[in-house]
Each structure stands twice: as structure tokens, then as C-alpha cells.
Motif scaffolding. Structure first.
Motif, PDB file in Angstrom:
ATOM      1  N   LEU A  19       0.796  -1.230   0.000  1.00  0.00           N
ATOM      2  CA  LEU A  19       0.000   0.000   0.000  1.00  0.00           C
ATOM      3  C   LEU A  19       0.829   1.283   0.000  1.00  0.00           C
ATOM      4  CD1 LEU A  19      -2.787  -1.001   2.561  1.00  0.00           C
ATOM      5  CD2 LEU A  19      -2.799  -1.269   0.087  1.00  0.00           C
ATOM      6  N   TRP A  20       2.076   1.212   0.480  1.00  0.00           N
ATOM      7  CA  TRP A  20       2.860   2.442   0.622  1.00  0.00           C
ATOM      8  C   TRP A  20       4.000   2.548  -0.389  1.00  0.00           C
ATOM      9  CZ3 TRP A  20      -0.929   3.352   3.602  1.00  0.00           C
ATOM     10  CH2 TRP A  20      -1.038   4.529   4.323  1.00  0.00           C
ATOM     11  N   ARG A  21       4.226   1.530  -1.238  1.00  0.00           N
ATOM     12  CA  ARG A  21       5.374   1.581  -2.147  1.00  0.00           C
ATOM     13  C   ARG A  21       5.055   2.323  -3.442  1.00  0.00           C
ATOM     14  NH1 ARG A  21       4.391  -2.288  -6.060  1.00  0.00           N
ATOM     15  NH2 ARG A  21       2.833  -3.777  -5.414  1.00  0.00           N
ATOM     16  N   SER A  22       3.801   2.363  -3.850  1.00  0.00           N
ATOM     17  CA  SER A  22       3.444   2.934  -5.151  1.00  0.00           C
ATOM     18  C   SER A  22       3.122   4.415  -5.027  1.00  0.00           C
ATOM     19  CB  SER A  22       2.234   2.188  -5.724  1.00  0.00           C
ATOM     20  OG  SER A  22       1.743   2.873  -6.854  1.00  0.00           O
ATOM     21  N   GLY A  23       3.801   5.229  -5.847  1.00  0.00           N
ATOM     22  CA  GLY A  23       3.510   6.659  -5.868  1.00  0.00           C
ATOM     23  C   GLY A  23       2.110   6.942  -6.378  1.00  0.00           C
ATOM     24  N   ALA A  24       1.571   6.056  -7.229  1.00  0.00           N
ATOM     25  CA  ALA A  24       0.240   6.260  -7.796  1.00  0.00           C
ATOM     26  C   ALA A  24      -0.852   6.236  -6.722  1.00  0.00           C
ATOM     27  CB  ALA A  24      -0.046   5.189  -8.848  1.00  0.00           C
ATOM     28  N   LEU A  25      -0.575   5.584  -5.587  1.00  0.00           N
ATOM     29  CA  LEU A  25      -1.580   5.472  -4.527  1.00  0.00           C
ATOM     30  C   LEU A  25      -1.513   6.625  -3.524  1.00  0.00           C
ATOM     31  CD1 LEU A  25      -1.308   1.647  -3.760  1.00  0.00           C
ATOM     32  CD2 LEU A  25      -3.041   2.803  -5.131  1.00  0.00           C
ATOM     33  N   LYS A  26      -0.589   7.569  -3.728  1.00  0.00           N
ATOM     34  CA  LYS A  26      -0.398   8.645  -2.738  1.00  0.00           C
ATOM     35  C   LYS A  26      -1.676   9.444  -2.466  1.00  0.00           C
ATOM     36  CE  LYS A  26       2.646  12.314  -1.277  1.00  0.00           C
ATOM     37  NZ  LYS A  26       3.811  13.138  -1.559  1.00  0.00           N
ATOM     38  N   PRO A  27      -2.449   9.844  -3.498  1.00  0.00           N
ATOM     39  CA  PRO A  27      -3.679  10.593  -3.198  1.00  0.00           C
ATOM     40  C   PRO A  27      -4.648   9.811  -2.303  1.00  0.00           C
ATOM     41  CG  PRO A  27      -3.146  10.758  -5.530  1.00  0.00           C
ATOM     42  CD  PRO A  27      -2.208   9.746  -4.941  1.00  0.00           C
ATOM     43  N   ALA A  28      -4.766   8.502  -2.535  1.00  0.00           N
ATOM     44  CA  ALA A  28      -5.656   7.676  -1.708  1.00  0.00           C
ATOM     45  C   ALA A  28      -5.101   7.534  -0.291  1.00  0.00           C
ATOM     46  CB  ALA A  28      -5.851   6.302  -2.350  1.00  0.00           C
ATOM     47  N   ARG A  29      -3.760   7.472  -0.170  1.00  0.00           N
ATOM     48  CA  ARG A  29      -3.134   7.352   1.158  1.00  0.00           C
ATOM     49  C   ARG A  29      -3.308   8.617   1.982  1.00  0.00           C
ATOM     50  NH1 ARG A  29       1.461   4.745  -1.640  1.00  0.00           N
ATOM     51  NH2 ARG A  29       2.507   6.750  -1.657  1.00  0.00           N
ATOM     52  N   GLN A  30      -3.293   9.782   1.319  1.00  0.00           N
ATOM     53  CA  GLN A  30      -3.334  11.051   2.049  1.00  0.00           C
ATOM     54  C   GLN A  30      -4.570  11.175   2.929  1.00  0.00           C
ATOM     55  OE1 GLN A  30      -2.721  13.733  -1.274  1.00  0.00           O
ATOM     56  NE2 GLN A  30      -0.681  14.254  -0.528  1.00  0.00           N
ATOM     57  N   ARG A  31      -5.660  10.539   2.535  1.00  0.00           N
ATOM     58  CA  ARG A  31      -6.891  10.605   3.331  1.00  0.00           C
ATOM     59  C   ARG A  31      -6.735   9.907   4.681  1.00  0.00           C
ATOM     60  NH1 ARG A  31      -9.361   8.276  -1.561  1.00  0.00           N
ATOM     61  NH2 ARG A  31      -9.576   9.967  -3.031  1.00  0.00           N
ATOM     62  N   LEU A  32      -5.700   9.047   4.797  1.00  0.00           N
ATOM     63  CA  LEU A  32      -5.491   8.290   6.034  1.00  0.00           C
ATOM     64  C   LEU A  32      -4.408   8.883   6.935  1.00  0.00           C
ATOM     65  CD1 LEU A  32      -5.706   4.735   4.468  1.00  0.00           C
ATOM     66  CD2 LEU A  32      -7.274   5.643   6.182  1.00  0.00           C
ATOM     67  N   PHE A  33      -3.635   9.847   6.445  1.00  0.00           N
ATOM     68  CA  PHE A  33      -2.526  10.393   7.232  1.00  0.00           C
ATOM     69  C   PHE A  33      -3.020  10.901   8.585  1.00  0.00           C
ATOM     70  CE2 PHE A  33       0.189  11.710   3.287  1.00  0.00           C
ATOM     71  CZ  PHE A  33       0.354  10.378   2.981  1.00  0.00           C
ATOM     72  N   GLY A  34      -2.327  10.490   9.640  1.00  0.00           N
ATOM     73  CA  GLY A  34      -2.660  10.938  10.991  1.00  0.00           C
ATOM     74  C   GLY A  34      -3.796  10.179  11.644  1.00  0.00           C
ATOM     75  N   LYS A  35      -4.387   9.222  10.950  1.00  0.00           N
ATOM     76  CA  LYS A  35      -5.515   8.458  11.500  1.00  0.00           C
ATOM     77  C   LYS A  35      -5.015   7.188  12.187  1.00  0.00           C
ATOM     78  CE  LYS A  35      -8.700  11.172   9.779  1.00  0.00           C
ATOM     79  NZ  LYS A  35      -9.515  12.013  10.643  1.00  0.00           N
ATOM     80  N   VAL A  36      -5.834   6.694  13.124  1.00  0.00           N
ATOM     81  CA  VAL A  36      -5.525   5.456  13.842  1.00  0.00           C
ATOM     82  C   VAL A  36      -6.752   4.545  13.771  1.00  0.00           C
ATOM     83  CG1 VAL A  36      -4.940   4.428  16.067  1.00  0.00           C
ATOM     84  CG2 VAL A  36      -3.902   6.604  15.399  1.00  0.00           C
ATOM     85  N   LEU A  37      -6.542   3.327  13.293  1.00  0.00           N
ATOM     86  CA  LEU A  37      -7.610   2.337  13.176  1.00  0.00           C
ATOM     87  C   LEU A  37      -7.294   1.163  14.095  1.00  0.00           C
ATOM     88  CD1 LEU A  37     -10.135   1.091  11.779  1.00  0.00           C
ATOM     89  CD2 LEU A  37      -8.591   0.244  10.006  1.00  0.00           C
ATOM     90  N   ARG A  38      -8.228   0.840  14.980  1.00  0.00           N
ATOM     91  CA  ARG A  38      -8.071  -0.295  15.896  1.00  0.00           C
ATOM     92  C   ARG A  38      -8.924  -1.442  15.365  1.00  0.00           C
ATOM     93  NH1 ARG A  38      -7.285  -0.786  21.776  1.00  0.00           N
ATOM     94  NH2 ARG A  38      -8.484  -2.571  22.528  1.00  0.00           N
ATOM     95  N   ILE A  39      -8.295  -2.604  15.168  1.00  0.00           N
ATOM     96  CA  ILE A  39      -9.004  -3.785  14.667  1.00  0.00           C
ATOM     97  C   ILE A  39      -9.013  -4.843  15.764  1.00  0.00           C
ATOM     98  CG2 ILE A  39      -9.059  -5.596  12.908  1.00  0.00           C
ATOM     99  CD1 ILE A  39      -7.487  -3.658  11.086  1.00  0.00           C
ATOM    100  N   GLU A  40     -10.208  -5.203  16.205  1.00  0.00           N
ATOM    101  CA  GLU A  40     -10.354  -6.241  17.231  1.00  0.00           C
ATOM    102  C   GLU A  40     -10.900  -7.498  16.562  1.00  0.00           C
ATOM    103  OE1 GLU A  40     -12.841  -4.525  20.251  1.00  0.00           O
ATOM    104  OE2 GLU A  40     -11.264  -3.147  20.928  1.00  0.00           O
ATOM    105  N   LEU A  41     -10.052  -8.524  16.511  1.00  0.00           N
ATOM    106  CA  LEU A  41     -10.448  -9.802  15.919  1.00  0.00           C
ATOM    107  C   LEU A  41     -10.917 -10.730  17.028  1.00  0.00           C
ATOM    108  CD1 LEU A  41      -7.509 -10.197  13.391  1.00  0.00           C
ATOM    109  CD2 LEU A  41      -9.878  -9.636  12.846  1.00  0.00           C
ATOM    110  N   LYS A  42     -12.064 -11.355  16.836  1.00  0.00           N
ATOM    111  CA  LYS A  42     -12.653 -12.189  17.889  1.00  0.00           C
ATOM    112  C   LYS A  42     -11.774 -13.394  18.219  1.00  0.00           C
ATOM    113  CE  LYS A  42     -17.259 -10.507  16.950  1.00  0.00           C
ATOM    114  NZ  LYS A  42     -18.550 -10.707  16.311  1.00  0.00           N
TER     115      LYS A  42
END
Length: 201
Positions: A19-42
Motif C-alpha cells: 500500500l505504501w510503495r506505489s507513488g500512484a496510490l499517494k492521493p488515496a493514502r493522504q486521506r489516512l494520514f494521521g488516522k488510527v484504526l483499531r481492529i479487534e479480531l474475535k
């Protein structure tokens, strides 16, 4: 969970590679900068926390502050998140519980949908297109088989690792492994450059 550092390091490496190696994905990545996602798997007692920055995704097993979004689901549901059309259906069915900013999950799912998670792309510079595609097809078939096997055996494996074998590496061993992997990657890059020079002659 003693093998938590190994698990988080593996997930972090895979997410950053795809997800972070491709320059083409930078615009999509920018929406996530500074965010924190917690995933709780049962299936696991500890959560996975994804902290997004401009340079990379950090995968942690603990986070002191409040996450922007918390997702609760099962391991078997995660592969379905790659298809953003499935997101609403998973929430409605109760397979995916979301608390907090739903936009964080939507942006991550959109990013995964845009990314080409194809091992052939990573292998092609080193093995050639034909070999890379063959390996990729084998990996895709093997991944489906392994996922089913993993779901059947995950409780046994977790109990064996935590109670009997005590074989998971410690944090220092994981850090050493990461450094060695980076050194090997640098060596491979240098070798590829040398080969290109030789082919140019």
C-alpha cells in the motif's frame, strides 16, 4: 500472546509493501494520514492498531490514546474487505462492527481496492515476467488453501505456541530479523543494478 510482535511485524511489512510503495496510490493514502484504526479480531485477545503516517503504516498491539475508528470482526471476514462494495453488506449483517469515524475504514478499503496486490509485480524484476506470473498463480491458489487450513487449525496453533512450545522470537530477535531483511533487500537491489550494467555492455 507471545507471538504478537512477530504477527504485527509481518502484517506491517506486507501492508507497507503493497500500500505504501506505489507513488500512484499517494492521493488515496493522504486521506489516512494521521488516522488510527483499531481492529479487534474475535479470535485474538490483543487488538491490531494501524497508525497511518505519510511515510508508512505502523502496526501495533497496544495504543494508549483513543483510536479514530474501532472495527470488531472475525479473521475470516478480513479478505472480503478488499472489495469496497462488500463493506455496507458486512456492517448490515453484523459481521463488521464499526465505532467512530467510518470514513477511516472506507478510505482504507478504497486504498486496498486500488492497490494491485499481485506478488508477480514484486517478483518480475528479479525472476522475469513468466516465472513471476507462475509463482503468483501458485501463491494465490495456495493462499486460499492455507486460509481454510489456518481457520481450522488456528486455535490449536495458538495453544501450542503459548502453552507448549514457547518458540516465538522476542522483540530483539524480531528487530534483528527486520534489519537483516532490509540488508538483504539492499543487496538484491545492488545486484540488480550490477546485472543491468552488465546487460547494458
Amino acid at each position: 500472546m507471545p507471538f504478537q510482535p512477530l504477527l504485527t511485524a509481518g502484517i506491517e511489512g506486507a501492508l507497507n509493501a503493497f500500500l505504501w510503495r506505489s507513488g500512484a496510490l499517494k492521493p488515496a493514502r493522504q486521506r489516512l494520514f494521521g488516522k488510527v484504526l483499531r481492529i479487534e479480531l474475535k479470535e485474538f485477545s490483543s487488538p491490531l492498531v494501524l497508525a497511518f503516517s505519510e511515510r508508512q503504516i505502523d502496526v501495533l498491539s497496544a495504543w494508549e490514546d483513543e483510536a479514530d475508528c474501532t472495527v470488531t470482526t472475525r479473521l475470516g471476514v478480513l479478505p472480503q474487505l478488499r472489495n469496497r462494495q462488500q463493506l455496507t453488506a458486512l456492517i448490515r449483517s453484523g459481521d463488521l462492527e464499526v465505532q467512530g469515524d467510518l470514513q477511516v475504514v472506507q478510505n482504507l478499503v478504497a486504498l486496498m481496492d486500488l492497490a494491485e496486490l499481485d506478488p508477480a509485480e514484486l517478483l518480475a524484476p528479479y525472476t522475469g515476467d513468466i516465472v513471476a506470473e507462475g509463482v503468483s498463480k501458485t501463491l494465490r491458489g495456495g493462499a486460499h488453501f492455507l486460509l481454510r487450513g489456518f481457520q481450522r487449525q488456528q486455535r490449536y496453533v495458538a495453544e501450542a505456541l503459548t502453552e507448549e512450545w514457547r518458540m516465538a522470537p522476542g522483540p530483539l530477535e524480531v528487530a534483528w530479523f527486520a534489519e537483516e531483511s532490509a540488508a538483504i533487500a539492499r543487496d538484491v537491489d545492488a545486484l540488480a543494478r550490477r546485472l543491468e550494467k552488465l546487460e547494458g555492455k
